[in-house]
Structure formats: structure tokens, C-alpha cells
Design a protein around this motif. Structure first.
Motif, PDB file in Angstrom:
ATOM      1  N   PRO A   1     -15.661   5.035  11.879  1.00 27.67           N
ATOM      2  CA  PRO A   1     -14.475   5.154  11.021  1.00 27.67           C
ATOM      3  C   PRO A   1     -13.705   3.845  10.909  1.00 27.67           C
ATOM      4  N   ARG A   2     -13.707   3.042  11.965  1.00 29.98           N
ATOM      5  CA  ARG A   2     -12.922   1.811  11.939  1.00 29.98           C
ATOM      6  C   ARG A   2     -13.489   0.782  10.964  1.00 29.98           C
ATOM      7  N   THR A   3     -14.779   0.913  10.651  1.00 26.51           N
ATOM      8  CA  THR A   3     -15.364  -0.018   9.675  1.00 26.51           C
ATOM      9  C   THR A   3     -14.908   0.333   8.268  1.00 26.51           C
ATOM     10  N   ALA A   4     -14.618   1.596   8.042  1.00 28.13           N
ATOM     11  CA  ALA A   4     -14.210   2.080   6.713  1.00 28.13           C
ATOM     12  C   ALA A   4     -15.211   1.633   5.650  1.00 28.13           C
ATOM     13  N   ALA A   5     -16.481   1.956   5.882  1.00 28.13           N
ATOM     14  CA  ALA A   5     -17.525   1.560   4.943  1.00 28.13           C
ATOM     15  C   ALA A   5     -17.615   2.552   3.790  1.00 28.13           C
TER      16      ALA A   5
ATOM     17  N   SER B   1     -17.509  10.879   0.592  1.00 27.21           N
ATOM     18  CA  SER B   1     -16.633  11.868   1.207  1.00 27.21           C
ATOM     19  C   SER B   1     -15.181  11.409   1.114  1.00 27.21           C
ATOM     20  N   PRO B   2     -14.272  12.339   0.826  1.00 23.74           N
ATOM     21  CA  PRO B   2     -12.857  11.979   0.726  1.00 23.74           C
ATOM     22  C   PRO B   2     -12.336  11.401   2.035  1.00 23.74           C
ATOM     23  N   GLU B   3     -12.987  11.814   3.117  1.00 17.84           N
ATOM     24  CA  GLU B   3     -12.590  11.313   4.434  1.00 17.84           C
ATOM     25  C   GLU B   3     -12.741   9.786   4.499  1.00 17.84           C
ATOM     26  N   ILE B   4     -13.823   9.288   3.899  1.00 17.04           N
ATOM     27  CA  ILE B   4     -14.050   7.840   3.913  1.00 17.04           C
ATOM     28  C   ILE B   4     -12.958   7.140   3.111  1.00 17.04           C
ATOM     29  N   GLU B   5     -12.614   7.731   1.971  1.00  9.86           N
ATOM     30  CA  GLU B   5     -11.549   7.141   1.163  1.00  9.86           C
ATOM     31  C   GLU B   5     -10.245   7.073   1.953  1.00  9.86           C
ATOM     32  N   ARG B   6      -9.969   8.153   2.648  1.00  9.42           N
ATOM     33  CA  ARG B   6      -8.744   8.212   3.437  1.00  9.42           C
ATOM     34  C   ARG B   6      -8.772   7.112   4.504  1.00  9.42           C
ATOM     35  N   ARG B   7      -9.953   6.960   5.106  1.00  9.03           N
ATOM     36  CA  ARG B   7     -10.126   5.984   6.170  1.00  9.03           C
ATOM     37  C   ARG B   7      -9.844   4.566   5.681  1.00  9.03           C
ATOM     38  N   ILE B   8     -10.359   4.275   4.500  1.00  6.40           N
ATOM     39  CA  ILE B   8     -10.168   2.923   3.960  1.00  6.40           C
ATOM     40  C   ILE B   8      -8.684   2.674   3.718  1.00  6.40           C
TER      41      ILE B   8
ATOM     42  N   GLU C   1      -6.252   4.079   5.173  1.00  9.00           N
ATOM     43  CA  GLU C   1      -5.576   4.009   6.469  1.00  9.00           C
ATOM     44  C   GLU C   1      -5.738   2.630   7.087  1.00  9.00           C
ATOM     45  N   LYS C   2      -6.949   2.102   6.970  1.00 10.81           N
ATOM     46  CA  LYS C   2      -7.238   0.800   7.569  1.00 10.81           C
ATOM     47  C   LYS C   2      -6.295  -0.268   7.020  1.00 10.81           C
ATOM     48  N   TYR C   3      -5.980  -0.156   5.725  1.00 11.98           N
ATOM     49  CA  TYR C   3      -5.105  -1.163   5.123  1.00 11.98           C
ATOM     50  C   TYR C   3      -3.669  -0.645   5.005  1.00 11.98           C
ATOM     51  N   HIS C   4      -3.355   0.393   5.743  1.00 15.29           N
ATOM     52  CA  HIS C   4      -1.989   0.943   5.831  1.00 15.29           C
ATOM     53  C   HIS C   4      -1.452   1.409   4.496  1.00 15.29           C
ATOM     54  N   LEU C   5      -2.322   1.714   3.549  1.00 10.05           N
ATOM     55  CA  LEU C   5      -1.834   2.157   2.247  1.00 10.05           C
ATOM     56  C   LEU C   5      -1.327   3.587   2.300  1.00 10.05           C
ATOM     57  N   ASP C   6      -1.562   4.255   3.440  1.00 15.13           N
ATOM     58  CA  ASP C   6      -1.133   5.652   3.545  1.00 15.13           C
ATOM     59  C   ASP C   6       0.298   5.761   4.051  1.00 15.13           C
ATOM     60  N   GLU C   7       0.876   4.632   4.477  1.00 16.87           N
ATOM     61  CA  GLU C   7       2.241   4.679   5.016  1.00 16.87           C
ATOM     62  C   GLU C   7       3.260   4.673   3.880  1.00 16.87           C
ATOM     63  N   PRO C   8       4.519   5.035   4.184  1.00 15.62           N
ATOM     64  CA  PRO C   8       5.549   4.945   3.141  1.00 15.62           C
ATOM     65  C   PRO C   8       5.696   3.495   2.678  1.00 15.62           C
ATOM     66  N   LEU C   9       6.037   3.325   1.406  1.00 12.96           N
ATOM     67  CA  LEU C   9       6.082   1.983   0.828  1.00 12.96           C
ATOM     68  C   LEU C   9       6.971   1.016   1.596  1.00 12.96           C
ATOM     69  N   LEU C  10       8.158   1.533   2.019  1.00 11.67           N
ATOM     70  CA  LEU C  10       9.096   0.631   2.686  1.00 11.67           C
ATOM     71  C   LEU C  10       8.539   0.126   4.007  1.00 11.67           C
ATOM     72  N   SER C  11       7.842   1.008   4.714  1.00 14.02           N
ATOM     73  CA  SER C  11       7.319   0.545   6.001  1.00 14.02           C
ATOM     74  C   SER C  11       6.145  -0.406   5.762  1.00 14.02           C
ATOM     75  N   GLN C  12       5.406  -0.187   4.659  1.00 14.39           N
ATOM     76  CA  GLN C  12       4.368  -1.158   4.311  1.00 14.39           C
ATOM     77  C   GLN C  12       4.995  -2.516   4.035  1.00 14.39           C
TER      78      GLN C  12
END
Lengths: 559, 304
Positions: free
Chosen positions: A143-147, B41-48, B50-61
Motif C-alpha cells: 500500500p505504501r507504494t501506491a502503485a 480498485s478504488p482502494e488503490i485510488e484512495r491509497r494514492i 492518501e500518500k500525497y495527503h490529498l485526503d486531508e482538509p484543504l487548510l491542513s494540506q
């Protein structure tokens, strides 16, 4: 008006002008001259001799990290750097042994044991073993790779659970190193194209040491350990990417060039000019030459085309009336004159498409599809309750304004379809052009009636097209869910007999394009390459459009 | 003192710009990871995300971005995921600046003499001729001039290379393409500026002292007539130094001008904000320099 006494601009007078300037200004001017000369020479003099082979690759690779790449431009570069257990035969596009010299398949296609070649080494000299393969594949799932392409390994036992956080212990995933040279892979179900997947650049073997030390910036490390035929010498965004032969590659004896350079070129006219002046040896895409000149360029001897694994088609949003009625969808599909679109708009000699999977894909048996038939189309529309199009709601055709030559094609096709449906069926369509990302968002959110679409396959099997329209696939984007289709696809991929499997896939595809007509295939892509065959050898046009970097040779370069 | 005050004044402006840029890019629909092909899978999209913090509120980003900014970190590019924005800027900016500097000098080198000549010959044939040329320079866009120059001098005559940047020779066509517009502007501005002060009292006085007309024009009229050009130079230089999409694209020059446009198309949020900041800082700095130059050129101007 006072014009008297204005100077005559003889040379002496210019000198006088300079004499008249104040001293600080003179010094500033001289200083500026020196400064600029220094900046200019520092800014653009590069001591980089021409590479053996220079290729216009189109857009810049977004990444060359196998776990991240998604674009064709990336796919064309990565196999030169990182190799997988298998690799693609550049002539046939079928998988052949790569880092693995052989493999055994057991448990009815559910278990693979790969034997790595003896004495494999990274380009930096460290030994390359089974652990590296396991690391690379787990990394793709991690998951951390986010591939983006993690799902390619969801067929592996516990692969999906590991990737989506159900399981955290990598030991439970069906990828294990049996010893230094053997890797065992256990699959959830037989995957007839698993060896194709193993050759996919995304599944290539990457260097653990560098990745663990440098994280996301591992590709900036030099020397970068590579497992493929070449090493990375230069990678400057929007400038160039240069590969150099890897002498420690297991098949280095058959690498026929010393250096290969990939140039990103944004303007088709520029690409063609560079090619004509001999600055570059190969252009390998149609979109990289001016589309206006395509007619003339096609006649030339250095023009080469080949069937390519891509299809241009139209999606229906099957969730709303009237397009939730298969009869309406079929009527529209039957009314399209695809020949006209190919001849008048595309003009590259592309074949018209009556089915989704391009002709020439391995294991593919083509269904008949819907051939143009205006009478039948009108009849279907009557059956659906819209005689002569009466009462048919005005609907919209969604397409994107991609940068480059492609955008014009989308718009021209849209206008052509609009006219065909008006004339044949008496129905009215409006055009709705959106910027690319907005268009994608609209398509994903099913905020459209009909939408321009295209797809390029990832591997040489019909599954790479047909699995899109499974009910739960994120790329379905039509809202069409069909249990029979899902069932046929499932059954096909469990089938061990290749002929029976092809037949099941054919039935599924026929359901998709003929009976249900969820998509209207318009034409199949062709691959295009420009190179002088007398000088450049070993470049191949296979259906995956992936010529192997290692086999391309420039005869003008003395060995 | 003045200089320091202005520099400190820049800080809130830059912060304001970074905030606006950060928020505005999010208004556009679609995101950096929306591609033709979605992850299976939507899970992968969510993961990506998350990795770049795009899931956080805008102000905290934004807070996260700001704290990175203070450390000189502009974040990773969301399109070129193995590169940081700082890497890309550091690599491309010098190239854009080199080309921009050349084009700037070209603009002044062509614009100043022709404007001066026009002003000196006001109403004469020379004035009309230079005005015509200057106006066409302003009116004909680079995407027309560039291909014409390439066609004539690189494809037909083969005097210059068609594209790429490998030696100073490669700079010539891009410089002319980029600089032509600005040289037209400079020429017009100088001409107007000089004509405006040609009959001013201090100029008449200078003539009365018996100075030659050349000397009057150069030492007095030019100096004040130059002021509009100087004020224009700040934004012009900021424009030129940060690269031009059209010219860099046409000549395949590895600057940052191409990224300015492409990053917004690909919704590469961090890259857009980073480039906007680079542009803003350059523009603000150059404006300060322009103000200083004003004081030097025109003794009537003073800042306290």
C-alpha cells in the motif's frame, strides 16, 4: 516640428553616442555583456556526444519506476532498464524467458516455479537473486507504494488482501523465494496470460538496496543498479533520457548499441524537422508528426505501420433512458458509417472496428459485431418507440480537448457522428467538449449520454480489453452491469483449453458489442514508426508497440 | 533601509499568493491522479491520494505545504512522482533564464535604438518605418514568427539548428522569436517617452547651453524618456525569465515555460503552486530593482 540637427547614423556617430553615455552606464553595459556571455555559455554548452540511436518518444516519461508507470512513453523506456522474469519477444509480442531461464506450471495453472538464470548481476555488480524478485513484486502490492497497477498481482494468493491492508504479513502472500534462484508464485485461480503479465514493465525487478535507502527519490541515484540491457545515464525532465549498455546484463552479447537517447518533443512539426535534419533517427508515434502531412508521409519509404493494441470507440451511459434500452444502442451502432470516419478523418489507413479487441491480439477470436445497416437501425428505433426519431430526447456527445493533434480528431468524429445519426435516424445530438481532466471526471461520474473513448491494452490477450466491462471494474464507466457477461468472462479465465477459452471470450465480446452494444467500436489503432530502414535495424512493430531497446542498431555508427 | 523594508514587505505578499494559488488550483474539476485508466480498485485510488495527503482538509494540506516551504521544500511533483518540484525548477529555471536574458537583451538591443531613432526622426520616413516594424513585432504572435523563422533559416537555408539546446547557436532563433514582441513594445515605449520630454524645459535649457542635438537626446531626453521602458522591464523580465510555453515547445528547450502550462492541464497541484511562487518572487524582486533604477535615472524621484 523640430527635426533639424538629428544625427546621421554613420559609424563614427554611433561611437560618439557611446562616448556620450555616462560612465556608470558604460561600465554597466560592459559588465552586462560579460555576464551574459558567461551565462549563455554555461547555460547551453553541453559536452554530450550524440547517442548511437536517438528516438523521439513523445511526451516525457512521467516516471521510470516500474511500480508507478502508466503511460506508453514510460512503457517504452522501462524495459531497457529493468527486466522481469519474462520479457517480450520484439517480433511476436509473446513472452519469452527473461531473468528466469525456465519455469514449471502446476496445480492446473495455479502454481508457477521460476528458475532464475545463473550468475545474474545488477549493473553495479551485486548479485541479483530470487529475493529481489519477491521484493519487487511485494513492493508493487505494498500500500505504501501506491502503485496504479498493483491489481496486476491481485491474482496472486493473498495479493489483494495484502495490498488493501487486510493482511500485513508479506509471508502470507503467494510469492516466495524457495532458494537463491527459485521463485514460487501461487495464484488464486489460473491466469492464462500470467507469463505476459510477468513481462509487463510494471512487474520488472528493481533494486532493493537503493529503494530502501532513498525512498521515492531512488531513481536520482547514480550509478543506478539496473536489471535490464541498459543503465540510466541521464534523465532530465523535458530534456533527454539517455541509456547506456549494461555490460553485466545476462544477454549483453546481443545488445547492439552503446547508447540510446529518448527525446520528449512536444510539437509534431519540431519532431519532423529534427528527423529530417538527421538529429533524431526514429519517430515512433503517429501523433508525433503533423497530421496534415500524414497523407504524404505515408507514401515514403521510411514510413512503417503495424497493427497496434488500441481501439477507438464510443461509450454509452447505460443507466439512463433512452440508452438503457439495448435496441436504441444497437440502432445507433448500426447507423454509423465507420468507413467514412476512417477515410475522411483518421486517414492513416487504420482498419474499421466492429469489435472491441483489436485484430491480431493473441488468443482472440473475433465476433461479427454490428455492420452498418440503416434499415435495421431504423427498425430497431421503431421497436424502441421512436419512429423516425420522433420523441427521441436531444442527447449529448462528450469528448475531450486533448492537447496536440488528437483533439481535432475527436471534434471531427463528433461532428460526423452527429450528422450520421441525424440523417439516418432523425435524432438530434449536441456536442459537449470538455478539457481532458473534466472530461474524465464526467465520464467516471457517469455524467454523460455518449462519450468518446479509447483503450490501449496492457498485455497481449483479449482479457486486457474485455475485463473493462465487468460489473465491478473501475474502468467500466458505462453503468452497464451484466451477470451473463461476468459469468462468461469468469468461465473463460478458468478454462485450461486455449481454444475453448477463446470461444468463451468471443461470446462475451459478442454480447458486449452486438447484443447489448454498450460500446460502438469505431477503428483500431495502427502503430507508426519513421526510420530509414537502410540505416536503422532491429526495430520492430509488434502489436504491443514496444520495440526492444537492446535490438535497435544504427548502421551509421561504427562499432 | 528602503530596500530592506521592501524585502520584508514581500513576505506577506508571497504568503498571500501561495494561499490563493493553493486554493484556486483546487477549484478546477478533476485531479492529478485521474487518468484514462483508473486503478482497478478504488482502494488503490484512495491509497494514492492518501500518500500525497490529498485526503486531508484543504487548510491542513496548506499548512503542511507552508511548513515545507519554510524549509525550502516545494513538495513532490504529482505528475512526475520521482521528482520534487524544487528539482524540476532548479533544472529548468537556469535554462529559461538564459533564454529569457538573451531575449531581454535582444529586445533592448533592437527596441532601444529603433525607438530612439523613431523619436529623433519624429514624423519622418524613418519614424514611420520603425513604427511599422515595431508594431508588426507586437502584433504577430510567436507561434507564427517561430515556425516561419524555422522554415526559412533552419529547414531551407540550414543556417541554424531546428530545435534543442546544445550550443549558443541553438539560442539564436528562440531568442529572436521570443524577443521580437518585446522589442516592439520597448521601441514604442521609448519613442513615446522621448517625444513626451523632447520639448520639456530642462531639455530646452540644455539646448540653450549649446549642447549638440545628439548630446541633448542622449544625455537628457533619453534618460527621462527611458522611464516607461524601465517600469515595463520589471514585468517583462519576469515574463521572459520564467520561460515561454510557445517558444520552449516549438524549439524543444528544457525550460520551465512548458511546465507552467502543462502542470495546470495535468492538475499537478504542487508544481503549479511552486511555479507561481517562483514567478511571483521574481516579479516582486524585479519591481524593487525597477524602483531603485527609477531613482537613479530620474533625480526628481525620491523614496524616504
Amino acid at each position: 516640428m523640430r527635426a533639424a540637427g538629428t544625427p546621421r547614423w554613420a559609424r563614427e556617430e554611433l561611437l560618439i553616442c557611446f562616448e556620450h553615455l555616462s560612465t556608470p552606464l558604460k561600465i554597466a553595459l560592459q559588465g552586462l555583456f560579460v555576464l551574459v556571455s558567461v551565462i549563455v555559455s554555461a547555460g547551453c554548452v553541453r559536452n554530450e556526444p550524440r547517442a548511437d540511436v536517438v528516438i523521439v518518444n513523445g511526451a516525457d516519461p512521467e516516471s521510470i519506476d516500474p511500480a508507478i508507470i502508466t503511460a506508453l512513453e514510460d512503457y517504452r523506456v522501462v524495459p531497457g532498464l529493468f527486466e522481469g522474469l519474462t520479457r517480450i519477444d520484439p517480433e511476436t509480442a509473446l513472452p519469452i524467458p527473461g531473468l528466469a531461464e525456465r519455469w514449471e506450471i502446476s496445480d492446473e495453472g495455479r502454481e508457477y516455479v521460476f528458475h532464475l538464470r545463473q550468475g545474474l548481476r545488477w549493473s553495479t555488480g551485486e548479485p541479483l537473486g530470487a529475493e529481489d524478485v519477491v521484493f519487487s513484486w511485494l513492493r508493487l502490492l505494498d500500500p505504501r507504494t501506491a502503485a496504479d497497477y498493483a491489481a496486476q498481482l491481485f491474482c496472486v494468493k493473498n495479493g489483494e488482501a495484502f495490498s488493501t491492508n487486510g493482511i500485513t504479513d508479506p509471508g502470507k502472500v503467494g510469492i516466495q523465494a524457495l532458494d537463491g534462484r527459485r521463485v514460487r508464485v501461487q495464484l488464486n485461480h489460473p491466469v492464462p496470460y500470467f507469463l505476459d503479465l510477468c513481462a509487463s514493465p510494471t512487474m520488472a525487478v528493481v533494486p532493493r538496496r537503493v529503494i530502501e535507502t532513498h525512498g521515492d527519490r531512488w531513481l536520482q541515484v547514480r550509478p543506478l543498479p539496473s536489471s535490464g540491457s541498459h543503465t540510466l545515464e541521464i534523465w532530465r525532465l523535458n530534456d533527454k533520457l539517455r541509456l547506456r549498455k549494461n555490460p553485466l546484463y545476462w544477454d549483453a552479447a546481443n545488445t547492439v548499441n552503446e547508447t540510446v537517447e529518448f527525446l520528449p518533443v512536444g510539437s509534431p512539426a519540431t519532431a519532423l524537422n529534427l528527423y529530417e535534419r538527421g538529429v533524431v533517427d526514429i519517430i515512433w508515434d503517429k501523433d508525433l508528426v503533423p497530421s496534415e502531412l500524414l497523407g504524404d508521409l505515408k507514401q515514403r519509404r521510411d514510413f512503417h505501420d503495424f497493427p497496434y493494441i488500441g481501439t477507438y470507440f464510443v461509450r454509452f451511459n447505460a443507466t439512463h433512458p433512452p440508452f438503457n434500452d439495448p435496441r436504441v444502442r444497437r440502432a445507433l451502432a448500426l447507423a454509423v458509417d465507420k468507413q467514412r470516419i476512417v477515410e475522411r478523418i483518421i486517414r492513416g489507413g487504420e482498419p474499421v472496428a466492429h469489435h472491441l479487441v483489436p485484430t491480431g491480439v493473441a488468443n482472440h477470436r473475433a465476433p461479427d459485431g454490428l455492420i452498418q445497416d440503416g434499415v435495421q437501425a431504423r427498425k430497431l428505433l421503431v421497436e424502441a418507440g421512436f419512429p423516425q426519431g420522433k420523441g427521441f430526447p436531444v442527447f449529448q456527445y462528450l469528448f475531450d480537448s486533448a492537447a496536440g493533434g488528437g483533439a481535432k480528431v475527436h471534434a471531427k468524429i463528433a461532428v460526423e457522428l452527429q450528422e450520421m445519426w441525424r440523417r439516418e435516424l432523425g435524432i438530434r445530438m449536441e456536442l459537449r467538449q470538455l478539457e481532458k481532466k473534466v472530461y474524465l471526471a464526467a465520464q467516471n461520474g457517469l455524467d454523460y449520454d455518449l462519450s468518446r473513448s479509447s483503450w490501449v491494452g496492457d498485455y497481449n490477450d483479449p482479457n486486457t480489453f474485455l475485463d473493462l466491462f465487468l460489473s465491478n471494474n473501475g474502468n467500466n464507466r458505462t453503468g452497464w452491469k451484466n451477470a451473463r457477461y461476468d459469468g462468461l468472462m469468469h468461465q473463460a479465465n478458468l478454462e485450461q483449453d486455449a481454444r475453448k477459452r477463446s470461444e468463451l471470450l468471443r461470446q462475451a465480446e459478442s454480447l458486449l458489442v452486438s447484443e447489448e452494444a454498450v460500446v460502438i467500436p469505431l477503428y483500431f489503432y495502427l502503430g507508426f514508426q519513421f526510420y530509414d530502414g537502410n540505416r536503422i535495424q532491429g526495430i520492430h512493430g509488434n502489436i504491443l508497440g514496444m520495440s526492444a531497446v537492446r535490438t535497435i542498431r544504427n548502421k551509421a555508427v561504427r562499432k | 533601509m528602503y530596500f530592506t523594508r521592501r524585502l520584508i514587505g514581500m513576505i506577506p505578499v508571497v504568503l498571500g499568493i501561495s494561499f490563493l494559488a493553493f486554493m484556486l488550483v483546487r477549484l478546477a474539476p478533476g485531479g492529478p491522479f485521474d487518468h484514462e485508466r483508473r486503478p482497478a480498485s478504488p482502494e488503490i485510488e484512495r491509497r494514492i491520494r492518501e500518500k500525497y495527503h490529498l485526503d486531508e482538509p484543504l487548510l491542513s494540506q496548506y499548512g503542511r505545504y507552508l511548513s515545507g516551504l519554510l524549509r525550502g521544500d516545494l513538495g513532490p511533483s504529482l505528475k512526475y512522482r520521482n521528482h520534487s518540484v524544487a528539482d524540476i525548477v532548479m533544472q529548468g529555471l537556469p535554462v529559461s533564464m538564459t533564454l529569457g536574458m538573451c531575449a531581454f537583451l535582444f529586445s533592448l538591443g533592437v527596441g532601444l535604438p529603433s525607438g530612439f531613432y523613431g523619436a529623433a526622426r519624429r514624423g519622418g520616413f524613418g519614424d514611420y518605418a520603425t513604427s511599422l516594424i515595431a508594431l508588426s513585432g507586437v502584433c504577430v504572435p510567436a507561434f507564427v514568427v517561430g515556425p516561419l523563422l524555422v522554415m526559412e533559416f533552419a529547414v531551407r537555408k540550414r543556417v541554424f539548428p531546428v530545435a534543442l539546446l546544445e550550443s549558443p547557436i541553438h539560442l539564436i532563433l528562440p531568442t529572436v522569436t521570443l524577443g521580437l514582441y518585446f522589442s516592439g513594445r520597448v521601441s514604442r515605449l521609448l519613442r513615446e517617452g522621448m517625444i513626451g520630454v523632447r520639448e520639456a524645459e530642462f531639455v530646452v535649457a540644455a539646448r540653450a547651453k549649446g549642447l549638440s542635438e545628439v548630446s541633448v537626446l542622449l544625455r537628457h531626453v533619453f534618460r527621462i524618456g527611458m522611464l516607461p521602458v524601465v517600469s515595463y522591464s520589471g514585468p517583462m523580465l519576469a515574463d521572459l525569465l520564467t520561460g515561454s510555453f510557445v517558444v520552449e515547445n516549438l524549439f524543444q528547450i528544457p525550460g520551465i515555460g512548458v511546465f507552467m502550462v502543462n502542470s495546470s492541464l495535468s492538475r499537478d497541484y504542487t508544481m503549479i503552486v511552486g511555479l507561481v511562487l517562483v514567478y511571483a518572487v521574481l516579479l516582486l524582486m524585479l519591481n524593487i530593482i525597477v524602483d531603485v533604477a527609477y531613482r537613479w535615472l530620474d533625480p526628481r524621484v525620491s523614496y524616504d
